[in-house]
Design an enzyme around this catalytic site. Structure first.
Site, PDB file in Angstrom:
ATOM      1  N   TYR A 134     -29.972   0.438 -16.384  1.00  0.00           N
ATOM      2  CA  TYR A 134     -30.676  -0.230 -17.483  1.00  0.00           C
ATOM      3  C   TYR A 134     -32.027   0.442 -17.733  1.00  0.00           C
ATOM      4  CZ  TYR A 134     -27.153  -3.525 -16.001  1.00  0.00           C
ATOM      5  OH  TYR A 134     -25.980  -4.083 -15.625  1.00  0.00           O
ATOM      6  N   LYS A 181     -18.356  -1.664 -15.055  1.00  0.00           N
ATOM      7  CA  LYS A 181     -18.462  -0.961 -16.344  1.00  0.00           C
ATOM      8  C   LYS A 181     -18.061   0.520 -16.208  1.00  0.00           C
ATOM      9  CE  LYS A 181     -21.653  -4.399 -18.066  1.00  0.00           C
ATOM     10  NZ  LYS A 181     -22.937  -5.018 -17.977  1.00  0.00           N
ATOM     11  N   TYR A 204     -14.210  -9.597 -20.317  1.00  0.00           N
ATOM     12  CA  TYR A 204     -15.463  -9.014 -19.804  1.00  0.00           C
ATOM     13  C   TYR A 204     -15.956  -9.764 -18.548  1.00  0.00           C
ATOM     14  CZ  TYR A 204     -20.457  -8.081 -19.464  1.00  0.00           C
ATOM     15  OH  TYR A 204     -21.699  -7.771 -18.980  1.00  0.00           O
ATOM     16  N   VAL A 254     -25.790  -6.779 -10.999  1.00  0.00           N
ATOM     17  CA  VAL A 254     -26.705  -7.846 -10.589  1.00  0.00           C
ATOM     18  C   VAL A 254     -26.268  -8.559  -9.313  1.00  0.00           C
ATOM     19  CG1 VAL A 254     -27.849  -8.400 -12.784  1.00  0.00           C
ATOM     20  CG2 VAL A 254     -25.689  -9.495 -12.230  1.00  0.00           C
ATOM     21  N   SER A 311     -21.845  -5.403 -12.930  1.00  0.00           N
ATOM     22  CA  SER A 311     -21.849  -4.302 -13.903  1.00  0.00           C
ATOM     23  C   SER A 311     -21.317  -2.972 -13.368  1.00  0.00           C
ATOM     24  CB  SER A 311     -23.256  -4.089 -14.443  1.00  0.00           C
ATOM     25  OG  SER A 311     -23.509  -5.077 -15.395  1.00  0.00           O
TER      26      SER A 311
HETATM   27  N1  GLU Z   1     -22.051 -10.509 -15.711  1.00  0.00           N
HETATM   28  C1  GLU Z   1     -23.397 -10.054 -15.914  1.00  0.00           C
HETATM   29  C2  GLU Z   1     -23.791 -10.331 -17.332  1.00  0.00           C
HETATM   30  O1  GLU Z   1     -23.059  -9.950 -18.213  1.00  0.00           O
HETATM   31  C3  GLU Z   1     -23.473  -8.601 -15.563  1.00  0.00           C
HETATM   32  C4  GLU Z   1     -24.828  -8.088 -15.601  1.00  0.00           C
HETATM   33  C5  GLU Z   1     -25.120  -6.994 -14.593  1.00  0.00           C
HETATM   34  O2  GLU Z   1     -24.491  -6.800 -13.568  1.00  0.00           O
HETATM   35  O3  GLU Z   1     -26.082  -6.304 -14.869  1.00  0.00           O
HETATM   36  O4  GLU Z   1     -24.796 -10.930 -17.583  1.00  0.00           O
END
Ligand code: GLU
Length: 315
Positions: free
Chosen positions: A248, A67, A191, A266, A64
């Site tokens: 988050y 992003k 994505y 993650v 993430s």
């Molecule tokens: N590829 C992961 C998902 O979309 C990314 C989540 C993350 O890094 O928080 O579930």
């Protein structure tokens, strides 16, 4: 004067010895199988001085953290119009939560939860093929880091695709509200590939320098002029969204403990920005209960305690 090299080395040594390392993400082999003993840290100062410790040169799945780069590109593509399709409020819910989308008519709370990042992917896809959009993203991060050997880990992308039912649900749901323009499979293909970017702490900290330096990516050498990536105002705003939404439902806790804009993934990485001071990346694969790197957060907390860096006290 703080001896930053000594501080970074000290923190890395403390983290190597830490008993409680959290648990790596379990949903795909590419993340599950990473050794929880790994720890890396890179701190790059405004003048380009780079402090590395532990596994700072080992590539990991940035997940993430991508992003941040996607948001930067999308704002460049459509400007503030982006905010009609995605909000900029903390969600207070898990990274992959679907609950708010019902009451908020398919407009995700922010670009850093999965739903929001999927909308950003749709914007970036525009009328391109997913392959071209991935190519653009790769060129962007390679250019920011000044390194060509940044790649997409195809095995991770494929595994994300196979297990990505929640992300598919989010995407279909937003499509039903008219907030995705491209077919779900194409948006998610893009994505998942951006999440599968593999970078080292050093590369990530290099790539994040524009957020430290008012939107300007510093030149490669001391005398060389930097390149404007975003305006100073946009850099401040991206940092603001990182601060409020970058972890988050653990974003408040991160602001409380670290006090810097940060974005976690993650894979166990965190990119954190001390404006006008440093671009920082840490990596330790074990996650805490909220899905953020356990030791990465602790390492950043110790770094700010020892340097005094905080956006709430510019010093
Ligand atoms: N590829 C992961 C998902 O979309 C990314 C989540 C993350 O890094 O928080 O579930």
């Amino acid at each position: 004067m703080v001896d930053l090299s000594a501080v970074v080395a000290e923190i890395a040594a403390e983290m190597q010895a830490a008993p409680d390392r959290g648990v790596p993400a379990q949903y795909i082999p590419g993340l599950r199988d990473v050794d929880p003993a790994r720890f890396g840290m890179a701190v790059i100062e405004m003048d380009g001085t780079c402090h590395l410790a532990g596994d700072a040169d080992e590539a990991f799945s940035i997940q993430s953290i991508s992003k941040v780069f996607a948001l930067t590109l999308a704002l460049g593509a459509v400007g503030d119009q982006l905010w009609t399709r995605v909000g900029r409020e903390p969600s207070g819910t898990a990274f992959n939560s679907i609950v708010q989308l019902e009451t908020e008519h398919g407009i995700p709370r922010n670009p850093f939860i999965n739903a929001g990042a999927i909308v950003v992917s749709d914007v970036l896809l525009g009328r391109h093929e997913p392959r071209e959009a991935i190519g653009e993203m790769l060129r962007f991060v390679r250019g920011l880091a000044g390194e060509e050997d940044i790649i997409v880990d195809r095995a991770v992308a494929a595994a994300e695709m196979e297990t990505g039912h929640r992300n598919m649900a989010l995407a279909h749901y937003m499509h039903a509200f008219g907030n995705l323009k491209n077919p779900v499979e194409r948006v998610l293909g893009f994505y998942f590939h951006q999440c599968a970017l593999a970078m080292s702490c050093r590369q990530l900290a290099l790539a994040g320098r524009y957020l430290m330096a008012r939107g300007v990516q510093p030149g490669a050498t001391a005398g060389e002029r930097g390149r404007s990536v975003v305006s100073p105002q946009r850099a401040r705003r991206i940092n603001a969204v990182m601060m409020t939404c970058g972890h988050y439902d653990g974003s408040g806790e991160f602001a409380f403990r670290v006090g810097l804009p940060g974005k976690s993934g993650v894979g166990g990485g965190i990119l954190a920005i001390a404006p006008c001071k440093a671009s920082i990346a840490v990596w330790s694969p074990g996650l805490n209960a909220r899905g953020n790197s356990q030791l990465g957060t602790l390492a950043l907390e110790r770094l700010v305690q020892r340097t005094g860096w905080s956006v709430f006290d510019p010093g």
